[in-house]
Design an enzyme around this catalytic site. Structure first.
Site, PDB file in Angstrom:
ATOM      1  N   LYS A 121       0.768  -1.201  -0.031  1.00 48.96           N
ATOM      2  CA  LYS A 121       0.078  -0.021   0.132  1.00 48.96           C
ATOM      3  C   LYS A 121       0.868   1.219   0.054  1.00 48.96           C
ATOM      4  CE  LYS A 121      -1.157   2.316   3.424  1.00 48.96           C
ATOM      5  NZ  LYS A 121      -1.654   2.685   4.646  1.00 48.96           N
ATOM      6  N   ASP A 139      -6.176   0.778   0.997  1.00 51.62           N
ATOM      7  CA  ASP A 139      -6.048   1.257   2.545  1.00 51.62           C
ATOM      8  C   ASP A 139      -7.510   0.507   2.988  1.00 51.62           C
ATOM      9  OD1 ASP A 139      -7.748   3.208   1.767  1.00 51.62           O
ATOM     10  OD2 ASP A 139      -6.827   4.562   3.174  1.00 51.62           O
TER      11      ASP A 139
END
Ligand code: SF4
Length: 219
Positions: A121, A139
């Site tokens: 991420k 996320d």
């Protein structure tokens, strides 16, 4: 409604109504963005933005942080979640940037993921925000919103990332990460989504399902 129609409707709506969408983290260089993104794991951007001015002033570049100990970094980030491990990550990542990458934050995913505290991420955020790369960081907000909207039923963030990247046009991928995060943060919140105010509900699978249930009950 097909998944393709949902994607077209949602991407079209955001393109028209949210042509500009950016990270809410404050930063003035790729290095400082990296620090902010590492600090933002399981913490709000608002709280991160409260501590980063002093942190950035004390550590303007990777070299200054590489020379510091985790104990020296800790006081600057003590109000952030997991400050001890994050202080160690910031120091170790800075050392690696200096020793292995000539003092510059790397730009490719595999190199970024070698840095302590950096996973898929964070690497994707760096690539898309700094370099405009057509990748989507997933996320907790993006994961939740993508499921509710019916854009993905992926079980892991990586599954969702693959679905989103397969279906969102290349030139919309970098910005779509911000669209979905901001929508999740301010409208489609985890506990009580504001469906009545949601301007993309006509393409939302979860909304559609609830409407059908209400109609059934009314019959
Ligand atoms: S309609 Fe409700 S559940 Fe669907 S995206 Fe909007 S806020 Fe989220």
């Amino acid at each position: 409604m097909t998944r393709k129609e949902r994607y077209e409707g949602i991407v079209g709506w955001f393109s028209l109504n949210r042509p500009v969408a950016e990270t809410e983290l404050h930063y003035d260089s790729p290095f400082h963005l990296l620090l902010a993104v590492i600090l933002s794991a399981q913490c709000t951007d608002r709280r991160v933005n409260m501590v980063t001015p002093a942190l950035f002033e004390r550590f303007p570049d990777p070299a200054s942080m590489a020379e510091a100990s985790a104990e020296e970094i800790f006081p600057y980030i003590k109000s952030i979640s997991y400050p001890s491990s994050k202080a160690a990550h910031l120091r170790d990542a800075s050392r690696m940037i200096v020793e292995d990458f000539g003092g510059d934050v790397p730009s490719d995913r595999e190199s970024l993921k070698k840095l302590p505290g950096v996973g898929q991420k964070t690497a994707n955020v760096m690539m898309s925000v700094v370099h405009g790369a057509p990748v989507i960081a997933v996320d907790t907000h993006v994961f939740r919103v993508a499921h509710r909207l019916g854009l993905s039923s992926g079980k892991t963030p990586l599954d969702v990332e693959k679905d989103l990247e397969k279906n969102i046009p290349v030139d919309r991928r970098a910005i779509s990460h911000h669209w979905l995060i901001l929508h999740g943060r301010y409208v489609c919140t985890a506990r009580s989504p504001r469906c009545d105010e949601c301007e993309i509900r006509q393409w939302c699978k979860d909304w559609e399902r609830r409407q059908k249930n209400t109609e059934k009950e009314a019959r």
